[in-house]
Design a protein around this motif. Structure first.
Motif, PDB file in Angstrom:
ATOM      1  N   ASP A   1     -28.921   4.530  57.571  1.00 60.30           N
ATOM      2  CA  ASP A   1     -28.087   4.042  58.725  1.00 60.30           C
ATOM      3  C   ASP A   1     -27.090   3.208  58.129  1.00 60.30           C
ATOM      4  O   ASP A   1     -26.045   2.636  58.824  1.00 60.30           O
ATOM      5  N   SER A   2     -27.262   2.434  57.185  1.00 60.78           N
ATOM      6  CA  SER A   2     -26.239   1.450  56.718  1.00 60.78           C
ATOM      7  C   SER A   2     -25.110   1.794  56.123  1.00 60.78           C
ATOM      8  O   SER A   2     -24.633   2.911  55.642  1.00 60.78           O
ATOM      9  N   PRO A   3     -23.888   1.383  56.608  1.00 62.93           N
ATOM     10  CA  PRO A   3     -22.382   1.631  56.395  1.00 62.93           C
ATOM     11  C   PRO A   3     -22.199   1.546  54.935  1.00 62.93           C
ATOM     12  O   PRO A   3     -21.039   1.923  54.608  1.00 62.93           O
ATOM     13  N   PHE A   4     -22.945   0.781  54.079  1.00 61.24           N
ATOM     14  CA  PHE A   4     -23.031   0.775  52.692  1.00 61.24           C
ATOM     15  C   PHE A   4     -23.378   1.577  51.869  1.00 61.24           C
ATOM     16  O   PHE A   4     -23.599   1.812  50.671  1.00 61.24           O
ATOM     17  N   LEU A   5     -24.068   2.828  52.600  1.00 60.93           N
ATOM     18  CA  LEU A   5     -24.403   3.839  51.974  1.00 60.93           C
ATOM     19  C   LEU A   5     -23.689   5.264  52.227  1.00 60.93           C
ATOM     20  O   LEU A   5     -23.630   5.671  53.251  1.00 60.93           O
ATOM     21  N   TRP A   6     -22.916   5.639  51.179  1.00 58.41           N
ATOM     22  CA  TRP A   6     -21.847   6.476  51.225  1.00 58.41           C
ATOM     23  C   TRP A   6     -21.580   7.353  49.772  1.00 58.41           C
ATOM     24  O   TRP A   6     -21.933   6.701  48.888  1.00 58.41           O
ATOM     25  N   ALA A   7     -21.077   8.487  49.832  1.00 58.06           N
ATOM     26  CA  ALA A   7     -20.753   9.040  48.592  1.00 58.06           C
ATOM     27  C   ALA A   7     -19.118   9.948  49.083  1.00 58.06           C
ATOM     28  O   ALA A   7     -19.270  10.271  50.147  1.00 58.06           O
ATOM     29  N   THR A   8     -18.326   9.979  47.966  1.00 60.64           N
ATOM     30  CA  THR A   8     -17.290  10.670  48.299  1.00 60.64           C
ATOM     31  C   THR A   8     -16.567  11.257  46.999  1.00 60.64           C
ATOM     32  O   THR A   8     -16.845  10.755  46.073  1.00 60.64           O
ATOM     33  N   VAL A   9     -16.121  12.332  47.093  1.00 56.83           N
ATOM     34  CA  VAL A   9     -15.060  12.856  46.020  1.00 56.83           C
ATOM     35  C   VAL A   9     -13.949  12.059  45.794  1.00 56.83           C
ATOM     36  O   VAL A   9     -12.945  12.098  47.128  1.00 56.83           O
ATOM     37  N   ASN A  10     -13.703  11.446  44.877  1.00 58.84           N
ATOM     38  CA  ASN A  10     -12.365  10.592  44.754  1.00 58.84           C
ATOM     39  C   ASN A  10     -11.408  11.266  43.589  1.00 58.84           C
ATOM     40  O   ASN A  10     -10.399  10.541  43.484  1.00 58.84           O
ATOM     41  N   ILE A  11     -11.879  12.077  43.159  1.00 59.05           N
ATOM     42  CA  ILE A  11     -10.935  12.998  42.107  1.00 59.05           C
ATOM     43  C   ILE A  11     -11.173  14.339  42.253  1.00 59.05           C
ATOM     44  O   ILE A  11     -12.234  14.833  42.131  1.00 59.05           O
ATOM     45  N   CYS A  12     -10.246  15.048  42.285  1.00 59.60           N
ATOM     46  CA  CYS A  12     -10.292  16.671  42.253  1.00 59.60           C
ATOM     47  C   CYS A  12      -9.134  17.126  41.493  1.00 59.60           C
ATOM     48  O   CYS A  12      -7.988  17.363  42.315  1.00 59.60           O
ATOM     49  N   ASP A  13      -9.289  17.757  40.368  1.00 61.63           N
ATOM     50  CA  ASP A  13      -8.328  18.664  39.958  1.00 61.63           C
ATOM     51  C   ASP A  13      -6.798  17.885  39.616  1.00 61.63           C
ATOM     52  O   ASP A  13      -6.031  18.725  40.212  1.00 61.63           O
ATOM     53  N   THR A  14      -6.608  16.722  39.288  1.00 57.63           N
ATOM     54  CA  THR A  14      -5.159  16.451  39.365  1.00 57.63           C
ATOM     55  C   THR A  14      -4.597  16.377  38.107  1.00 57.63           C
ATOM     56  O   THR A  14      -5.245  16.739  37.010  1.00 57.63           O
ATOM     57  N   THR A  15      -3.260  16.061  37.938  1.00 60.27           N
ATOM     58  CA  THR A  15      -2.839  15.948  36.671  1.00 60.27           C
ATOM     59  C   THR A  15      -3.129  15.149  35.833  1.00 60.27           C
ATOM     60  O   THR A  15      -3.539  15.677  34.371  1.00 60.27           O
ATOM     61  N   LYS A  16      -3.553  14.092  36.010  1.00 60.52           N
ATOM     62  CA  LYS A  16      -4.278  13.101  35.246  1.00 60.52           C
ATOM     63  C   LYS A  16      -5.654  13.291  34.973  1.00 60.52           C
ATOM     64  O   LYS A  16      -6.157  13.014  33.778  1.00 60.52           O
ATOM     65  N   HIS A  17      -6.317  14.110  35.846  1.00 60.42           N
ATOM     66  CA  HIS A  17      -7.726  14.544  35.477  1.00 60.42           C
ATOM     67  C   HIS A  17      -7.757  16.029  35.760  1.00 60.42           C
ATOM     68  O   HIS A  17      -8.515  16.554  36.667  1.00 60.42           O
ATOM     69  N   PRO A  18      -7.339  17.006  34.941  1.00 64.40           N
ATOM     70  CA  PRO A  18      -7.391  18.415  35.171  1.00 64.40           C
ATOM     71  C   PRO A  18      -8.811  18.823  35.182  1.00 64.40           C
ATOM     72  O   PRO A  18      -9.588  18.628  34.177  1.00 64.40           O
ATOM     73  N   ASP A  19      -9.170  19.693  35.861  1.00 66.51           N
ATOM     74  CA  ASP A  19     -10.540  20.622  35.988  1.00 66.51           C
ATOM     75  C   ASP A  19     -11.587  19.396  36.152  1.00 66.51           C
ATOM     76  O   ASP A  19     -12.771  19.572  35.321  1.00 66.51           O
ATOM     77  N   THR A  20     -11.294  18.254  36.840  1.00 67.11           N
ATOM     78  CA  THR A  20     -12.430  17.394  36.828  1.00 67.11           C
ATOM     79  C   THR A  20     -12.647  17.166  38.400  1.00 67.11           C
ATOM     80  O   THR A  20     -11.859  16.943  39.119  1.00 67.11           O
TER      81      THR A  20
END
Length: 170
Positions: A31-50
């Protein structure tokens, strides 16, 4: 005297049940607001296929505990309409992220993938497993799949990117 025993027994039973009721209503690590996960990079110009996964976990305040995170990628299998694990190359293994004496810790992991075949798409999400350990003993654990809504994660590309899934298309 028998009535006194009944009253005493009832009082003791209620007193013993009170901590259990409090524990049942107490917030858990899930229940903690400090327990989370997110996708923060998805196939960008700086990070292709990542795909990049960022996560946070709460500290317990116990300096003897160490915190660990494991980042994994799952892909959508359209043929069976289910999420499936990928191979070992998209699994970080457990990574030490520091002492649990702190209020929370954040960490992340980027996975570079072989691009999909021409005309095909990868639909991906992250799973983060969390462990709090004293020595080699796991004293607490949790798991979260990626969600959106964490707009200021370190290393995000673009800067405010936060998503539940990542789609890579060729």
């Amino acid at each position: 005297m028998p009535m006194l025993r009944v009253v005493l027994a009832t009082t003791l039973a209620l007193a013993a049940a009170a901590p259990l009721a409090q524990a049942a209503n107490a917030p858990t690590v899930d229940d903690s607001p400090f327990l989370w996960a997110t996708v923060n990079i998805c196939d960008t110009t700086k990070h292709p296929d990542t795909i990049g996964i960022r996560a946070s976990m709460p500290g317990s305040g116990n300096a003897k505990e160490r915190m660990y995170m494991r980042f994994q990628v799952q892909y959508w299998r359209d043929s069976v309409k289910k999420w499936a694990p990928t191979d070992a190359t998209v699994d970080s293994g457990y990574q030490a992220v520091g002492s649990a004496k702190y209020k929370r810790r954040e960490s992340g992991w980027n996975f570079s993938l072989t691009p999909p075949p021409e005309g095909q798409t990868y639909r991906l999400r992250g799973i983060v497993s969390y462990q709090w350990r004293i020595g080699k003993k796991v004293v607490r654990s949790a798991s979260k799949r990626t969600h959106s809504g964490h707009k200021n994660t370190q290393g995000a590309d673009p800067k405010t990117f936060s998503a539940a899934e990542c789609t890579i298309t060729r």
